[in-house]
Enzyme design. Structure first.
Site, PDB file in Angstrom:
ATOM      1  N   HIS A 172       0.798  -1.231   0.000  1.00  0.00           N
ATOM      2  CA  HIS A 172       0.000   0.000   0.000  1.00  0.00           C
ATOM      3  C   HIS A 172       0.828   1.278   0.000  1.00  0.00           C
ATOM      4  O   HIS A 172       0.280   2.363  -0.109  1.00  0.00           O
ATOM      5  CB  HIS A 172      -0.944   0.022   1.214  1.00  0.00           C
ATOM      6  CG  HIS A 172      -0.248   0.328   2.499  1.00  0.00           C
ATOM      7  ND1 HIS A 172       0.416  -0.635   3.207  1.00  0.00           N
ATOM      8  CD2 HIS A 172      -0.090   1.476   3.175  1.00  0.00           C
ATOM      9  CE1 HIS A 172       0.956  -0.098   4.284  1.00  0.00           C
ATOM     10  NE2 HIS A 172       0.669   1.185   4.294  1.00  0.00           N
TER      11      HIS A 172
HETATM   12  C1  UD1 Z   1      -2.243   5.317   5.943  1.00  0.00           C
HETATM   13  C2  UD1 Z   1      -0.965   5.793   6.642  1.00  0.00           C
HETATM   14  C3  UD1 Z   1       0.106   4.733   6.530  1.00  0.00           C
HETATM   15  C4  UD1 Z   1      -0.395   3.385   6.993  1.00  0.00           C
HETATM   16  C5  UD1 Z   1      -1.648   3.045   6.205  1.00  0.00           C
HETATM   17  C6  UD1 Z   1      -2.231   1.704   6.552  1.00  0.00           C
HETATM   18  C7  UD1 Z   1      -0.437   8.186   6.596  1.00  0.00           C
HETATM   19  C8  UD1 Z   1       0.426   9.202   5.962  1.00  0.00           C
HETATM   20  N1  UD1 Z   1      -0.441   6.977   5.992  1.00  0.00           N
HETATM   21  O1  UD1 Z   1      -1.963   5.199   4.567  1.00  0.00           O
HETATM   22  O2  UD1 Z   1       1.217   5.105   7.332  1.00  0.00           O
HETATM   23  O3  UD1 Z   1       0.593   2.418   6.801  1.00  0.00           O
HETATM   24  O4  UD1 Z   1      -2.614   4.065   6.482  1.00  0.00           O
HETATM   25  O5  UD1 Z   1      -3.372   1.478   5.786  1.00  0.00           O
HETATM   26  O6  UD1 Z   1      -1.072   8.476   7.566  1.00  0.00           O
HETATM   27  N2  UD1 Z   1      -9.421   4.592   1.841  1.00  0.00           N
HETATM   28  C9  UD1 Z   1     -10.612   3.927   1.839  1.00  0.00           C
HETATM   29  N3  UD1 Z   1     -11.134   3.518   3.024  1.00  0.00           N
HETATM   30  C10 UD1 Z   1     -10.506   3.727   4.204  1.00  0.00           C
HETATM   31  C11 UD1 Z   1      -9.287   4.430   4.205  1.00  0.00           C
HETATM   32  C12 UD1 Z   1      -8.759   4.844   3.025  1.00  0.00           C
HETATM   33  O7  UD1 Z   1     -11.201   3.700   0.791  1.00  0.00           O
HETATM   34  O8  UD1 Z   1     -11.038   3.318   5.254  1.00  0.00           O
HETATM   35  C13 UD1 Z   1      -8.840   5.022   0.553  1.00  0.00           C
HETATM   36  C14 UD1 Z   1      -9.099   6.468   0.226  1.00  0.00           C
HETATM   37  O9  UD1 Z   1      -9.364   6.567  -1.120  1.00  0.00           O
HETATM   38  C15 UD1 Z   1      -7.785   7.138   0.554  1.00  0.00           C
HETATM   39  C16 UD1 Z   1      -6.768   6.044   0.297  1.00  0.00           C
HETATM   40  O10 UD1 Z   1      -7.438   4.833   0.614  1.00  0.00           O
HETATM   41  O11 UD1 Z   1      -7.564   8.273  -0.225  1.00  0.00           O
HETATM   42  C17 UD1 Z   1      -5.541   6.161   1.133  1.00  0.00           C
HETATM   43  O12 UD1 Z   1      -5.896   6.302   2.527  1.00  0.00           O
HETATM   44  P1  UD1 Z   1      -5.011   7.209   3.498  1.00  0.00           P
HETATM   45  O13 UD1 Z   1      -5.544   7.136   4.886  1.00  0.00           O
HETATM   46  O14 UD1 Z   1      -4.818   8.554   2.903  1.00  0.00           O
HETATM   47  O15 UD1 Z   1      -3.582   6.552   3.424  1.00  0.00           O
HETATM   48  P2  UD1 Z   1      -3.135   5.049   3.507  1.00  0.00           P
HETATM   49  O16 UD1 Z   1      -2.515   4.712   2.212  1.00  0.00           O
HETATM   50  O17 UD1 Z   1      -4.214   4.150   4.025  1.00  0.00           O
END
Ligand code: UD1
Length: 366
Positions: free
Chosen positions: A206
């Site tokens: 991820h």
């Molecule tokens: C975040 C953390 C990362 C951690 C990871 C575990 C930061 C900078 N990054 O990254 O350190 O390892 O979580 O997962 O804080 N999304 C969904 N549903 C959710 C959450 C996210 O669909 O419940 C999608 C959204 O489109 C979002 C994307 O995933 O834009 C990324 O989510 P985000 O929380 O921004 O970062 P992660 O890649 O999950």
């Protein structure tokens, strides 16, 4: 009575918060307020973890959700500042290195609320990682820094953090595993997926550095397909990775490969059940490098660096690039059983509670 805010935000936080929540709620000197920032919000990225860890509904839900780094960080800051101004905690405990960790630390530092950081001191020395920025800033603001391994202490001292603020407490994620070990062993996920113990691999992916760059993602998927020609691979898909695979039109290629089984992200118990039976874990996660070190399961980490070097020096973790993945799996060495790193013993939450109680005493009786 001392009020302690415990900040939960994203998937990798929940297993760090849970043992501490359960330990702190046994104490008569403090009242815990569980705050969920809403950084992760899907059922299988959040609610299912609360259920696995018997965590109650959060006392406060900030509902911030996704966005750019600035949007997400600012959203948490605005919402958490409002919460603190309405009802001020005496201490705020932040965990890990996600955007919410940084955001809540900043709010507290400006409001004069004492901050403790659990999992302090880890450094990848790679500032292109958003988490590295979050770690550095959070640690520079925290009043108390609880480290999982001694390299954390060394990093903090080298950055000029006063020694009195730093305490080596061990790895809280081992508490989570031990707390749920029986349920993990009894879980049916390997069976339900028709897997033979020791006869499959698991991949999790991820990191923006791996999945947001189309070429890099294509190279990784190419390497994975070769591995899966010989070893069945289970691939729980993080929401970010699902979107990127579709954008790069790589989803069809992965779906068409008979050796790769795509599944939705799993909560803690079923995921750890898969890990326990795996021949190898391929990952870019931080926490999984530690869990496999503890369990003695081979881990190939698709990254150039790690903020958890102890998993390489004392564990079963190897860093490699996609070009070396196939070879890495073919030449896997089953790690010799060895003692886990110091204080990776399932008792970290107790040490944290003790440490916090001592700090509170100092504060009450200056
Ligand atoms: C975040 C953390 C990362 C951690 C990871 C575990 C930061 C900078 N990054 O990254 O350190 O390892 O979580 O997962 O804080 N999304 C969904 N549903 C959710 C959450 C996210 O669909 O419940 C999608 C959204 O489109 C979002 C994307 O995933 O834009 C990324 O989510 P985000 O929380 O921004 O970062 P992660 O890649 O999950």
């Amino acid at each position: 009575m001392v009020t302690v805010d415990l900040i939960a935000a994203a998937r990798p936080n929940f297993m760090k918060v849970a043992p501490l929540y359960h330990a702190l709620t046994q104490e008569s000197w403090c009242r815990v307020r569980l705050v969920h920032t809403g950084q992760h919000y899907d059922k299988n990225m959040s609610d299912d973890f609360f259920k696995d860890f018997s965590l109650p509904k959060p006392d406060v839900h900030l509902g911030v959700g996704s966005g750019t780094h600035a949007e997400q960080t600012a959203g948490v800051m605005i919402a958490y500042e409002r919460t603190c101004m309405e009802s001020r905690p005496d201490w705020t405990v932040v965990v890990g290195d996600v955007n919410s960790t940084l955001a809540c630390s900043l709010v507290c530092a400006k409001l004069g609320i004492r901050v403790a950081h659990l999992e302090a001191g880890l450094r990848s020395r790679d500032r292109t990682m958003p988490e590295e920025i979050n770690r550095i800033v959070t640690d520079s603001l925290a009043d108390v820094l609880w480290t999982p391994s001694v390299d954390g202490n060394e990093n903090l001292i080298a950055e000029g953090i006063p020694k009195e603020r730093i305490e080596f407490v061990g790895n809280i994620m081992i508490d989570s595993f031990e707390m749920l070990r029986d349920k993990i062993v009894a879980d049916d996920t390997q069976n339900a997926l028709g897997l033979d113990p020791g006869g499959y691999g698991v991949i999790t992916l991820h990191r923006p550095s791996n999945v947001d760059d189309h070429e890099k993602l294509e190279t990784i998927i190419g390497a994975l397909c070769k591995v899966a020609d010989d070893l069945p691979i289970i691939f729980p898909l993080h929401p970010r990775t699902r979107v990127r695979l579709a954008e790069s039109s790589l989803d069809a290629r992965v779906e068409a490969h008979a050796g790769i089984t795509l599944i939705e992200p799993l909560s803690y118990i079923p995921f750890m059940n898969l890990v326990l039976g795996a021949k190898v874990i391929i990952t870019d996660s931080g926490g999984i490098q530690e869990e496999t070190t503890y369990l003695g399961i081979p881990c190939l980490t698709l990254r150039e660096n790690t903020e958890r070097p102890i998993t390489v020096s004392q564990g079963s973790n190897h860093l490699l690039g996609p070009a070396d993945l196939e070879d890495g799996v073919r030449t896997l060495v089953i790690p010799q059983a060895q003692r886990p790193p110091r204080y990776w013993d399932g008792k970290t939450a107790n040490r944290v509670v003790e440490s916090l109680r001592r700090k509170v005493d100092i504060r009450l009786e200056p």
